[in-house]
Design a protein around this motif. Structure first.
Motif, short mmCIF file in Angstrom:
data_model
loop_
_atom_site.label_atom_id
_atom_site.label_comp_id
_atom_site.label_asym_id
_atom_site.label_seq_id
_atom_site.Cartn_x
_atom_site.Cartn_y
_atom_site.Cartn_z
N LEU A 11 -1.55 0.20 4.16
CA LEU A 11 -0.49 -0.45 3.28
C LEU A 11 -0.82 -1.89 3.43
O LEU A 11 -1.45 -2.30 4.14
N THR A 15 6.39 3.62 2.78
CA THR A 15 6.85 2.54 1.83
C THR A 15 8.30 2.96 1.58
O THR A 15 9.33 1.76 1.62
N THR A 42 2.32 -0.83 -4.03
CA THR A 42 1.65 -0.20 -2.53
C THR A 42 0.66 0.70 -3.20
O THR A 42 -0.48 1.12 -2.56
#
Ligand SMILES: Nc1ncnc2c1ncn2[C@@H]1O[C@H](COP(=O)(O)OP(=O)(O)OP(=O)(O)O)[C@@H](O)[C@H]1O
Ligand SMILES: Nc1ncnc2c1ncn2[C@@H]1O[C@H](COP(=O)(O)OP(=O)(O)OP(=O)(O)O)[C@@H](O)[C@H]1O
Ligand SMILES: [Mg+2]
Ligand SMILES: [Mg+2]
Ligand code: NI
Lengths: 506, 302, 370, 278, 246
Positions: B144, C59, C344
């Motif tokens: 991430l 995410t 992402t």
């Protein structure tokens, strides 16, 4: 250095979401729409204060019939080469209403709906007949039609580029289809807007063959670019940077008052903030002069009413000044126990955080202790919208240049209930506006006599200034740094009034 | 006297646990003292700690006191590091900022390092599915974008140093987990671990009592080196307005705010920048020194 | 002892023919190998897929807990209630979170990353624009980091304790400690504004903009394809400073890790063996000490490259670089979840890709891992 | 015996420790001709350090000092690092103690042996590989072509030791220091490998320092024996006379070896107090 | 009675079978040696008994009680192991004291201080070593600590994997003497792996010769001393060892 026939502008343009005039709703996209499209009537360079003929050369208003008839300018061509027709006007308005994007409400307040729009806007040969429905005067309607979503687009080209019934929305996000002085060559979000001149512009071809707006987020970088001559105009310098430019002969600074007003407000859903003494005291706890003389210098001036100064109907009195002793007295007289703790939401960029810190220091003098909660713009608005904040430091710019746009926001709130969401400052601060003030706002909107109307607005502003949980503090100004050889740049009170078409270089 | 204390400390045959421990600590310190960079690092960290403790005494002004008439003054006799955009004394803000920096650094070290250590050791020790699952999660967090993760967390939890600390901790633990796992794998099959398992020790006991102590030295080294990164990440959050809340004198936020002045009032951003650089260097030097002293590959034998 | 076979120590032939006792694990080997390879490949694909799924899930849910209203980015702050509600439903935000998530996964699998609400364009198109910008800057950056950092680290290790070593360490450590935006701004002010050694902010001089068609999105490559050497050098000139700043940061890390690996190596017995053979010092260092560290070094370099590819908001902001770091941050600030998720994924894919690549290189370069 | 090949006087190796300098070799002196010299002693007695100090390969912070350290008339003490390199490998080489750690893990066996050869001689490629293979064969590696392509982790400890020996013998040095060269070999291979070394000694007149703690092996293989203890030479004797050694340390060592037909109830152990007083 | 009994023990690592049907019975108080070719699986047998090589078939039982696969706390109290490498079998960051206290803590045995002291005395370690770290000890001393650690729980059986091969002769003698004494005093049962036949003849009663994962011969040590082993491989071992010792 930049070529003589090109203008390069350094500006933060990452606010742009869409450049389709039916959807464009940000500051930077407003500037873009002004360069590439025209409206029937418009505030135009060089005199941005007077409503002037645009694509319509004349118009006849019939207030009784709530109708305005516009006669189109002859010989105007879109940049595609197609001639301007009345059908284009109808299509443009209809499109805004049908797409119903963010700025659509500006037009729909004229009583237009997707169902009735064919009735409300009609062609008549070279003329367009516009009807409206509501308690307002034709002056108000003209202001609405001078607003951004009323831009006229090339129906033929746009329809040719329609995809999946989007009325050309996707195509217009990468292309322009207007009559304006410039045509879009390239747009890359948060990177560049490249415009080329329209030699056939009805108001005369621009001197600059190209105008390039570069996205430069960092103020210091803008300053360096301007210093080296790689850009001609820097739009987002801070007051302190502007100050340091003073001695340089290659750069000049121009200041343009803006329509946005900055205010501090207290959410009335919070009981602790309901006492009027707190509102009153707050007006004496802002260090107006300290801020405008230092970190706001040149970019804000003290202004304490909701309609910006410099426009008809403004109230320019500034009766309040920083006086902590008086504020203390007011609080004590009302029996309010200090210290009290209040959270203050603020957008986490300059100058807002600086203003918040200054407020924090000055309010602490009277025992009102702010806890600053910085957040991104959307974060702050999200909270504001949900009415869960306590105190809020924010600004408001009119949607179009009519005092009603602000009166509705600052002096009108008929239904304060939670499920009646309104984007007004009053509703968002949970302030149930007194009935007579609501009535006064409506009356002003309907008044046809301009002088009387202005007076009514001044009166309304006085009331809000005296007693409301909204403390208007400043009116913004924009300071633009230009290379000394750049002339003819016009910057009005909102981003809709930025014009590059008269720019020349010596 | 000092000679006898020293002799007691470096005695080859300590007579109590305490003496053995102190002796070991003393040896490490003595080795550190022979390393000039490590000494410099230690002095800097000590100064930071003292500054944090005695901040009110060292500061010349109230760090929050604004004086708009005195804004953006260059460094001078009154304001040693000049004043900022609201007329606050930068020296005093830097001094008080030491507290915040120390809190951030210590909190991250306390949260992230142990979490990563334990997870990594558990993954490495058990192997198999435990390893796959833990390392899978670690990989996810590792891939991430770090700043995004931190930003999202800060955005979700609200700004403020506590949340910035949590955000940074959540972005840093995976790196520690990886190190701890790698170390654990090298020890896992060693005979001394086999020996303790043969004694019937539970997995928890082996991991906590025997595997972790071996990973700690590389972890300490790594953490001290990362301190600079942690301070800078906090500064990065400050740069985006999501670090400490104003008007707290957090160094990163100070630099971020001062950056628009960098061309004309260089001191506003540069002074706290210096503070960060010096403290970061301090940690790095110390970490480097510790690497030489604690590294199990070289240290154990001497 | 039987015979003179040299494999005395391992002369034991594994006996795996169907013996007396068949334990669960003892199976015939031949079909097993292919099976195991497939299983390994399957496991590999599965773990990568799961990592991506986890990445998306985290995410996605982070994006949903962020207290920013995604509808606002679409309709703006003043939109009336009806417009707002319509947009909300159009965006599917009225559905339960899990349903939203599965919808998203579904469309990603069909190659659709959705529309970005902060640029109004398809996320995929945005990424094609911003990622190459970052890729270009990061690649030059890592090249600088490696070309300078590795020799620095090797040199420092070979002169451990010397003045040069200390100097290199301090310079390296500065790379850890100096805030990026400070260095970037000062660099711009000095090298661009004052000395005019390097190009200014942005990827090109503004008048070169749009002259070459984006094929790869990397201007250096596109300009060569188009045969525009002018543009190539201009792009290089603009890359010089931001890449050097990034390079400095990766250099710091690479140099320190190199030094540390080298110190471990130089203490190894086989380095002494090389010296016993009388091998010249240069070869001792590069052939005997450096070769074995290529593998861990590649991992270090890979990870720091991946870190650079994540994009640095600060550097990108200061250099007006239209890269992925800025894109991601802007998207996040506007709760533009499609854009955040898309970006992402790209960054995650880079990380995972680089990780796997360094695994492969590891096998190629280290005989012990074959 | 002609002029000695190696002469050492008062050799001292010192390591700094937290408690002050520690001499791990304390002023030993000996001379070596073209002969087989065994050095024995318990672990940590300084055998390996003696060997390394001859090649000036004691790592910092260790220090070497000697009143005399001359090899074939060259004073090694004064030699620059560059000239020392010309001697290492070509004229003096050393079989390192632990093949597991002493072979470069990422170079093939063949490359490493060839390197030893090429460092000092320019030779055509073909000849190099021929000589490498021949050398491997002579240390009783059955399939030299295959083994030359292997990496160290792919060979057993015993093979590693033989590779090490091959590598150090291939430049045909004048002096070979062999530090526990056969400890991982089983008894039969050990004998064969020792024969190879022996052959070079006889053919070229090479000198050998053979370091070991296997007293039986040393006494049967070497000409002369030095017994070391805590950095000092406590006894020097002809190999065959080891059993008549006089020093209590040596006697102790010998006595403590169990025998195949062991009947003692307890093995005698070294009584260190007996000579530590000295 | 039998202290340790292995029946048809076959051990594998993954797909590779290391030993094939090993059968050994060791009486209580007996000292049993396992010798043989390098790589023939001697250490592996010990590991399986201790629980470190959990993949096996057949049966392992101590004092009639069969053991399960994997490590087992009760079994640990009856049977302990000493490893070959004294440098690798002690935790580098733990003092002797900590190393010896740990097993007591695991099994919740009280009176730890006294027990640690007893264990140290019984292996002849001076009290002054109690708070030292392994790197402050010599190899022989470390091996004593390892033996003491195996003894603190007062097991009945000790598994010894080449306990002296890493040590030089003088230290080897000390350890061998120590083991002999301990066995006498505590009536321990030994299963010892070694490649050194003289050591076998000093310490053991019976010997098994292993090769290629199988036991080729089990004989009394008396036979070994006389060189009367049957299997050709065993004989080869004896010959070479004999000619080695002058
Ligand atoms: N770097 C060092 N610092 C301090 N002491 C050291 C260092 N290297 C070796 N020593 C010490 O030097 C002494 C001699 O070591 P050396 O390797 O010569 O022993 P050795 O006789 O070869 O023993 P072995 O038979 O175990 O190989 C040992 O006591 C060792 O602890
Ligand atoms: N963890 C493991 N995985 C796979 N194979 C192993 C493992 N450990 C040992 N082996 C193999 O098992 C066989 C027997 O090994 P073991 O250690 O039992 O031999 P040993 O008889 O003790 O030999 P030595 O005398 O050399 O110690 C060897 O071929 C070895 O390669
Ligand atoms: Mg040695
Ligand atoms: Mg073994
Ligand atoms: Ni065999």
């Amino acid at each position: 250095a930049t070529p003589a026939n090109a203008l390069v502008v350094a500006q933060n343009i990452d606010d742009i979401v869409s450049i389709d005039p039916a959807e464009a709703y940000e500051f930077s996209s407003g500037e873009y729409v002004t360069q590439t499209y025209d409206r029937l009537v418009q505030y135009d360079a060089p005199d941005v204060k007077t409503l002037a003929p645009g694509l319509a050369t004349e118009w006849v208003a019939d207030d009784a019939a709530r109708t305005i008839t516009f006669t189109l300018r002859d010989g105007v061509k879109f940049t595609s080469g197609n001639p301007l027709r009345a059908e284009d006007v109808v299509y443009s308005f209809k499109r805004v209403v049908a797409l119903n994007k963010a700025p659509a409400f500006i037009l729909t307040q004229l009583g237009w709906t997707p169902e009735n729009i064919d009735e409300m806007v009609k062609t008549d040969g070279n003329k367009v007949v516009v009807k409206y429905d509501g308690d307002f005067s034709s002056a108000f309607v003209l202001n609405v039609l001078a607003a951004r979503p009323a831009s006229i687009i090339d129906a033929v080209t746009v329809q040719a580029n329609e995809a999946n019934g989007d009325m050309g929305n996707a195509w217009l996000k990468a292309n322009s289809a207007g009559t304006g002085p410039f045509v879009l060559k390239t747009f890359r979000p948060a990177e560049i807007i490249n415009l080329v001149a329209n030699p056939d512009y009805f108001g005369g071809a621009p001197a600059m063959k190209t105008v390039i707006i570069r996205h430069v987020a960092e103020a210091a970088t803008q300053q360096l670019l301007l210093d080296t001559g790689d850009v001609d105009i820097a739009k987002n310098l801070t007051p302190d940077q502007i100050k340091s430019l003073a001695g340089k002969d290659t750069v000049k600074v121009e200041t343009y008052p803006q329509a946005a007003v900055h205010f501090l407000s207290f959410n009335q859903k919070d009981e602790a903030l309901q006492p009027e003494a707190i509102w009153d005291a707050a007006r004496y706890l802002v260090d107006y002069k300290g801020m405008t003389d230092s970190f706001l210098k040149g970019q804000m001036q003290t202004h304490q009413a909701f309609w910006p100064s410099g426009f008809p109907g403004s109230l320019d009195d500034t009766p309040y000044s920083y006086d902590p002793a008086k504020a203390k007295q007011i609080l004590a007289d009302a029996g309010i126990k200090t210290p009290i703790k209040v959270t203050l939401d603020v957008i986490n960029s300059t100058p807002f955080t600086d203003m918040a810190q200054s407020l924090q220091a000055s309010f602490a003098e009277a025992g009102i202790n702010f806890e600053i909660i910085p957040g991104t713009g959307s974060q702050v608005i999200t909270k504001y919208r949900a009415r869960t904040h306590e105190a809020m430091l924010l600004y408001w710019g009119p949607d179009f240049m009519d005092p009603d746009s602000n009166a509705k926001a600052f002096a009108f709130n008929e239904d304060n209930s939670d499920d009646n969401y309104q984007s007004t400052t009053t509703w968002r601060n949970g302030w149930a506006v007194p009935a007579e003030m609501n009535a006064a706002t409506k009356a002003a909107r309907a008044e046809a006599d301009p002088a009387k109307r202005n007076e009514m607005y001044v009166d309304l502003q006085k009331k809000v200034q005296e007693k409301s949980p909204i403390v208007v503090m400043f009116q913004a100004a924009t300071q633009v740094a230009l290379a000394t050889n750049v002339e003819g740049y016009v910057n009005g009170a909102t981003s809709d009034f930025v014009f590059y078409r008269l720019v020349t270089k010596k | 006297m000092s000679m006898t204390v020293r002799a007691w400390l470096i005695d080859d045959s300590p007579s109590s646990r305490l003496q053995a421990r102190l002796g070991r600590a003393w040896r490490i310190c003595a080795a550190l003292m022979r390393n000039p960079l490590a000494v410099a690092g230690a002095v800097i960290i000590l100064t930071l700690v003292l500054t944090a403790i005695f901040a009110p005494l060292i500061a010349t002004h109230d760090p929050l006191k604004q004086d708009l008439a005195q804004r953006l003054l260059p460094p001078g006799a009154m304001n040693w590091m000049g004043t900022d955009e609201l007329g606050r004394d930068i020296w005093s803000r830097v001094v008080h900022g030491a507290r915040i920096t120390l809190v951030i650094v210590v909190m991250v070290a306390v949260l992230a390092a142990p979490a990563g250590l334990v997870l990594g050791a558990v993954a490495g020790y058990f192997g198999g599915w435990t390893d796959r699952i833990i390392m899978g999660v670690t990989d996810i967090f590792l891939s991430l974008p770090k700043l995004i993760l931190a930003l999202a967390l800060v955005a979700a939890l609200g700004p403020g140093i506590e949340n910035a600390v949590i955000a940074i901790a959540i972005t840093t633990w995976p790196a520690y987990a990886r190190i701890a796992r790698a170390e654990t794998l090298t020890f896992k099959n060693s005979e001394f671990i086999a020996a303790i398992r043969l004694q019937g020790a539970s997995a928890a006991r082996v991991i906590l009592g025997h595997v972790l102590p071996l990973c700690t030295s590389s972890m300490i080294i790594r953490v001290t080196l990362d301190m600079a990164g942690i301070i800078l990440t906090a500064a990065g959050l400050g740069f985006l307005g999501l670090g400490a809340q104003p008007p707290l004198p957090e160094w990163g936020a100070m630099i971020a705010r001062g950056r628009t002045f960098i061309l004309d009032q260089w001191w506003v951003a540069t002074m706290p920048g210096f503070a960060i650089v010096i403290v970061s260097l301090g940690f790095c030097f110390l970490g480097d020194g510790l690497r030489d002293v604690l590294d199990p590959k070289s240290g154990g034998q001497q | 002892m039987d015979g003179g076979g040299e494999l005395k120590d391992v002369a034991f032939e594994p006996d795996t023919t169907a013996g007396a006792i068949v334990t669960a694990e003892t199976k015939s080997q031949a079909p097993n190998r292919a099976g195991r390879f497939l299983l390994g490949l399957g496991g590999f694909v599965l773990t990568v897929a799961l990592t991506f799924l986890g990445l998306l899930a985290i995410t996605f849910f982070i994006g949903r807990v962020v207290p920013i209203d995604p509808v606002l980015a679409v309709v703006g702050d003043r939109a009336p209630r009806a417009v707002y509600e319509a947009a909300r439903i159009e965006m599917g935000l009225d559905q339960p979170l899990l349903v939203q998530f599965f919808h998203y996964i579904g469309s990603v699998l069909s190659g659709d990353f959705g529309m970005s609400v902060s640029t109004g364009k398809p996320v995929f198109e945005d990424l094609k624009r911003v990622f190459p910008a970052t890729l270009e800057m990061a690649t030059i950056g890592i090249i600088i980091g490696v070309v300078v950092g590795v020799p620095m680290g090797v040199y420092a290790a070979s002169r451990q304790g010397s003045l040069m070593d200390q100097a290199i360490r301090v310079v390296g450590l500065l790379g850890y400690a100096v805030p990026a935006f400070w260095l970037g701004l000062v660099g711009l002010a000095l090298f661009y504004a004052r000395l005019k050694w390097v190009g200014g902010p942005g990827r090109l001089d503004i008048f070169y903009d749009g002259l070459v068609d984006p094929v790869s999105g990397l201007i250096l490559i596109d300009s060569l394809i188009a045969g525009e050497t002018d543009i190539f050098f201009n792009a290089l000139w603009h890359l010089a400073l931001p890449s050097s700043v990034l390079g400095f940061f990766s250099l710091a890390y690479i140099a320190r890790m190199t030094r540390s690996f080298m110190l471990d190596q130089l203490a190894q017995e086989y380095v002494t063996t090389a010296r016993v053979k009388g091998v010249p010092e240069r070869l001792v260092i590069w052939r005997h000490a450096f070769r074995p560290i290529r593998v861990p070094l590649i991992t270090v370099i890979g990870l720091s490259y991946a870190g650079l590819l994540e994009g640095s908001v600060m550097i990108e902001t200061i250099f007006s670089w239209p890269g992925i770091g800025n894109y991601l941050t802007t998207a996040l600030f506007n709760a533009d979840m499609n854009a955040v998720l898309g970006a992402t994924l790209v960054v995650g894919a880079v990380f995972i890709g680089i990780n796997k690549l360094s695994d492969v290189l590891y096998r190629v370069l280290d005989p012990r891992a074959r | 015996m002609s002029k000695p090949l190696l002469e050492i006087e008062n050799l001292r190796v010192t390591f700094p420790t937290p408690r002050g300098d520690l001499d791990v070799v304390r002023g030993i002196s000996f001379a070596l001709g073209r002969e087989r010299l065994g050095i024995v002693g318990e672990s940590g007695s300084g055998k390996s350090m003696t060997g390394r100090s001859i090649l000036k390969l004691i790592r910092a912070p260790g220090r070497v000092s000697a009143d005399r350290l001359s090899f074939d008339g060259i004073d090694l003490r004064e030699l620059s690092e560059r000239r020392m390199r010309a001697i290492r490998g070509a004229r003096i080489s050393m079989v390192m103690q632990d093949p597991k750690f002493s072979l470069n893990p990422v170079m093939t066996i063949g490359e490493q042996i060839a390197e030893a050869l090429l460092t000092h001689k320019r030779l055509p490629r073909r000849e190099v590989s021929q000589r490498v293979l021949a050398m491997l064969e002579s240390v009783r590696i059955a399939d030299p072509e295959r083994v030359a392509k292997l990496y160290p982790h792919e060979v057993s400890g015993g093979m590693g030791q033989r590779v090490m020996i091959a590598m150090m013998l291939i430049p045909e040095p004048d002096l070979l220091i062999a530090d526990e060269p056969t400890s991982a070999l089983d008894v039969s291979v050990q004998g064969q490998v020792l024969d190879i070394i022996d052959e070079q000694i006889r053919r070229k007149g090479m000198g050998l320092i053979f370091i070991s703690h296997d007293l039986n092996l040393v006494s049967s293989y070497c000409d002369r024996i030095l017994v070391m203890n805590t950095g000092e030479i406590v006894e020097e004797c002809r190999a065959g006379e080891l059993h008549n050694a006089t020093h209590p340390y040596t006697r102790g060592l010998i006595a403590s070896i169990p025998r195949l037909d062991e009947n003692r109830d307890e093995l005698p152990v070294l009584d260190r107090s007996a000579w530590a007083a000295k | 009675m039998t202290a340790l009994s292995l029946k048809d023990l076959s051990i594998s690592y993954g797909d590779t079978r290391i030993t094939h049907g090993v059968n050994i019975d060791i009486a209580e108080g007996e000292s049993f040696a396992l010798v043989g070719e390098s790589g023939s699986g001697k250490s592996t047998v010990l590991k399986a008994i201790a629980g470190l090589a959990p993949q096996w078939a057949g049966s392992i039982s101590a004092f009639g009680k069969p053991r399960s696969h994997g490590i087992d706390g009760h079994f640990a109290r009856a049977c302990q192991m000493v490893f070959q490498d004294p440098y690798g079998s002690l935790h580098p960051r733990k003092t002797v004291d900590a190393t010896l206290t740990e097993p007591l803590a695991i099994h919740g045995v009280g009176d730890r201080n006294a027990r640690v002291e007893t264990a140290m005395t019984s292996v002849g370690l001076d009290r002054k070593f109690r708070f030292r770290f392994p790197h402050q000890l010599s190899g022989g001393q470390r091996q004593r600590v390892a033996i003491a650690r195996a003894l603190v729980l007062q097991p009945k059986i000790l598994l010894l994997d080449e306990p002296t091969s890493a040590l030089d002769v003088s230290v080897q003698a000390e350890i061998l003497n120590l083991l002999k004494r301990l066995r006498r005093e505590q009536n321990l049962t030994f299963l010892m792996v070694t490649h050194n036949l003289p050591v076998v003849s000093f310490l053991c009663d019976r010997v098994a010769v292993m090769r290629h994962g199988r036991i080729v011969e089990i004989a009394d040590v008396a036979a070994l001393k006389k060189g009367e082993l049957q299997d050709p491989y065993s004989r080869e071992l004896i010959e070479l060892s004999a000619d080695h010792a002058d």
